[in-house]
Design an enzyme around this catalytic site. Sequence first.
Site, PDB file in Angstrom:
ATOM      1  N   GLU A  52       0.836  -1.210   0.000  1.00 27.93           N
ATOM      2  CA  GLU A  52       0.000   0.000   0.000  1.00 27.93           C
ATOM      3  C   GLU A  52       0.866   1.254   0.000  1.00 27.93           C
ATOM      4  O   GLU A  52       0.595   2.224  -0.720  1.00 27.93           O
ATOM      5  CB  GLU A  52      -0.896   0.031   1.247  1.00 27.93           C
ATOM      6  N   CYS A  75      -2.205  -3.398   7.309  1.00 32.01           N
ATOM      7  CA  CYS A  75      -1.802  -3.677   8.694  1.00 32.01           C
ATOM      8  C   CYS A  75      -1.954  -2.455   9.587  1.00 32.01           C
ATOM      9  O   CYS A  75      -1.977  -1.317   9.120  1.00 32.01           O
ATOM     10  CB  CYS A  75      -0.358  -4.181   8.722  1.00 32.01           C
ATOM     11  N   SER A 179      15.890 -44.115 -12.321  1.00 29.84           N
ATOM     12  CA  SER A 179      14.782 -43.154 -12.247  1.00 29.84           C
ATOM     13  C   SER A 179      15.009 -41.924 -13.112  1.00 29.84           C
ATOM     14  O   SER A 179      14.067 -41.239 -13.487  1.00 29.84           O
ATOM     15  CB  SER A 179      14.572 -42.723 -10.801  1.00 29.84           C
ATOM     16  N   TRP A 181      15.622 -40.152 -16.505  1.00 27.49           N
ATOM     17  CA  TRP A 181      14.523 -39.280 -16.118  1.00 27.49           C
ATOM     18  C   TRP A 181      13.246 -39.935 -16.609  1.00 27.49           C
ATOM     19  O   TRP A 181      13.116 -40.134 -17.808  1.00 27.49           O
ATOM     20  CB  TRP A 181      14.683 -37.896 -16.783  1.00 27.49           C
ATOM     21  N   ARG A 195      10.606 -24.989  -6.851  1.00 26.29           N
ATOM     22  CA  ARG A 195      11.774 -24.768  -5.972  1.00 26.29           C
ATOM     23  C   ARG A 195      12.073 -23.285  -5.790  1.00 26.29           C
ATOM     24  O   ARG A 195      12.533 -22.860  -4.737  1.00 26.29           O
ATOM     25  CB  ARG A 195      13.017 -25.454  -6.558  1.00 26.29           C
ATOM     26  N   LEU A 215      19.416 -29.692  -6.130  1.00 28.05           N
ATOM     27  CA  LEU A 215      18.134 -29.216  -5.604  1.00 28.05           C
ATOM     28  C   LEU A 215      17.868 -27.734  -5.842  1.00 28.05           C
ATOM     29  O   LEU A 215      16.973 -27.154  -5.234  1.00 28.05           O
ATOM     30  CB  LEU A 215      17.971 -29.564  -4.108  1.00 28.05           C
ATOM     31  N   GLY A 309      12.962 -39.538  -1.142  1.00 27.43           N
ATOM     32  CA  GLY A 309      12.452 -40.599  -1.989  1.00 27.43           C
ATOM     33  C   GLY A 309      11.222 -41.286  -1.443  1.00 27.43           C
ATOM     34  O   GLY A 309      10.430 -40.702  -0.709  1.00 27.43           O
ATOM     35  N   SER A 315       6.154 -41.684   4.411  1.00 26.78           N
ATOM     36  CA  SER A 315       5.929 -41.212   5.789  1.00 26.78           C
ATOM     37  C   SER A 315       5.067 -39.952   5.804  1.00 26.78           C
ATOM     38  O   SER A 315       4.156 -39.831   6.624  1.00 26.78           O
ATOM     39  CB  SER A 315       7.257 -40.903   6.484  1.00 26.78           C
TER      40      SER A 315
HETATM   41  C1  AOF Z   1       0.328  -5.097   4.603  1.00 21.85           C
HETATM   42  N1  AOF Z   1       0.936  -4.890   3.387  1.00 21.85           N
HETATM   43  O1  AOF Z   1       2.456  -5.388   1.845  1.00 21.85           O
HETATM   44  C2  AOF Z   1       2.399  -6.701   3.775  1.00 21.85           C
HETATM   45  C3  AOF Z   1       1.733  -6.939   5.012  1.00 21.85           C
HETATM   46  O2  AOF Z   1       7.508  -6.681   9.626  1.00 21.85           O
HETATM   47  P1  AOF Z   1       6.577  -5.985   8.688  1.00 21.85           P
HETATM   48  O3  AOF Z   1       6.315  -4.552   9.072  1.00 21.85           O
HETATM   49  O4  AOF Z   1       6.992  -6.099   7.241  1.00 21.85           O
HETATM   50  O5  AOF Z   1       5.139  -6.695   8.828  1.00 21.85           O
HETATM   51  C4  AOF Z   1       4.930  -7.983   8.352  1.00 21.85           C
HETATM   52  C5  AOF Z   1       3.506  -8.407   8.614  1.00 21.85           C
HETATM   53  O6  AOF Z   1       2.608  -7.452   8.007  1.00 21.85           O
HETATM   54  C6  AOF Z   1       3.177  -9.738   7.948  1.00 21.85           C
HETATM   55  O7  AOF Z   1       3.328 -10.811   8.857  1.00 21.85           O
HETATM   56  C7  AOF Z   1       1.728  -9.570   7.528  1.00 21.85           C
HETATM   57  O8  AOF Z   1       0.829  -9.816   8.602  1.00 21.85           O
HETATM   58  C8  AOF Z   1       1.674  -8.097   7.176  1.00 21.85           C
HETATM   59  N2  AOF Z   1       2.130  -7.941   5.792  1.00 21.85           N
HETATM   60  N3  AOF Z   1       0.709  -6.135   5.368  1.00 21.85           N
HETATM   61  O9  AOF Z   1      -0.548  -4.337   5.008  1.00 21.85           O
HETATM   62  C9  AOF Z   1       1.938  -5.635   2.949  1.00 21.85           C
HETATM   63  N4  AOF Z   1       3.451  -7.458   3.382  1.00 21.85           N
HETATM   64 ZN    ZN Z   2       1.267  -2.948   6.044  1.00 13.60          ZN
END
Ligand code: AOF
Ligand code: ZN
Length: 380
Positions: A52, A75, A179, A181, A195, A215, A309, A315
């Site tokens: 954002e 956040c 195996s 390929w 990966r 890997l 493998g 498991s």
């Molecule tokens: C958002 N926008 O682009 C992301 C969010 O340690 P920080 O400040 O980078 O916070 C990481 C946490 O914030 C992450 O665990 C997730 O909950 C949120 N990530 N939030 O608004 C973002 N990457």
């Molecule tokens: Zn954020």
Amino acid sequence: MTDYEAMGRALELALRGTGKVSPNPRVGCVIVRDGRIIAEGWHDHFGGLHAEVHAIESATESLDGATLVVTLEPCIHWGKQPPCTDAILATKRRSDGTIDPTRGISRVVIGMPDPNPLASGGIERLRSIGIEVVVGVREHECRWLNRFFIKHVTTGSPYVVAKVATSLDGCLATATGQSQWITGEESRRRVHALRAEIDAVLVGRGTVEKDNPHLGPRLVRGRMPRRIVLDTALRLDPTVRLLCDEHRTSTIVCTGEQASRSAKAEMLRRNGVSIVAVPLDAKGRLSLPDALRLLAQEYTITSILVEGGQQVLSSFAEQRLIDELHLFVAPIIVGNGMHAFSAFSVSSLEDAPCWRIHAMGRSGEDMHIVLLPQQGAGSA
Ligand code: AOF
Ligand code: ZN
């Protein structure tokens, strides 16, 4: 431009963080005004700007009355970055610091709530300051995008993807063990793409000794994942590639507690290899749930690709630890060969792990089937 279309672009932008943001989620964001996108942002790498803020900072025209569309709830916490809700609110401030409801971003469209309890709360916060909030646009795709993050943050264990490459009759190898390929070039490329996306690739000691694998994602562009070997008694030949090459500091050997205190373990540590001491289960094997939890806790591994493998695959399947199974099937019949999961058996069909098909298609000359555990049958 509809919210649905704008979220489609945000989802695309989020992919730019692939392989670089873990343990954080991949997040994409667009700002829309008068029916067109005026700014874009994404979370590019761990510790970097949130999507954002990246979008708001890259805007070159007025944000008054604009809609911000983001794949994850903004956040409210101070982590490595300041709260995104504050950055959204700041677009509404007059020069004297007071809020002008007619200025800045007036609407926020969110793909999914943030499952991280430390960061969530943005939806209520934005509503409380008079911003219109819509939640759940393309939520299914946003959840799929961040399935590794969601599993890790809600359970403390990594999301487990297993890859199996077999013949039409379900064999990993011929009876004599040949195996490489069975499946073709396109299937191998797809495995390398997995990966490049995943935090770590995991194999058993037998596979390391038989194939001496690298890997890494050599057939695509991407960074080296962590490499994990399961080796209960630490009998691994110390000259194998994983323990000696230039990426050996990315290698983690999971071994029993006793072996982790041996002189051999000490020697490997001195060479830069990590050793994780894992409790044994009732059958004297490494406890896989404990290994997964320790890898998440000690190395913040949010996702693992189990490549084999046969013992290891069996498991994981038997203990219902696979969250997503990628089956590559080559159009070849090998007859009496080494079956992918034959190191375990069920006494009746009711006990057999069941899957549902998430996606299937052609991969060169092979079939590629993505399967998810049937509800109640898996750990996801
Ligand atoms: C958002 N926008 O682009 C992301 C969010 O340690 P920080 O400040 O980078 O916070 C990481 C946490 O914030 C992450 O665990 C997730 O909950 C949120 N990530 N939030 O608004 C973002 N990457
Ligand atoms: Zn954020």
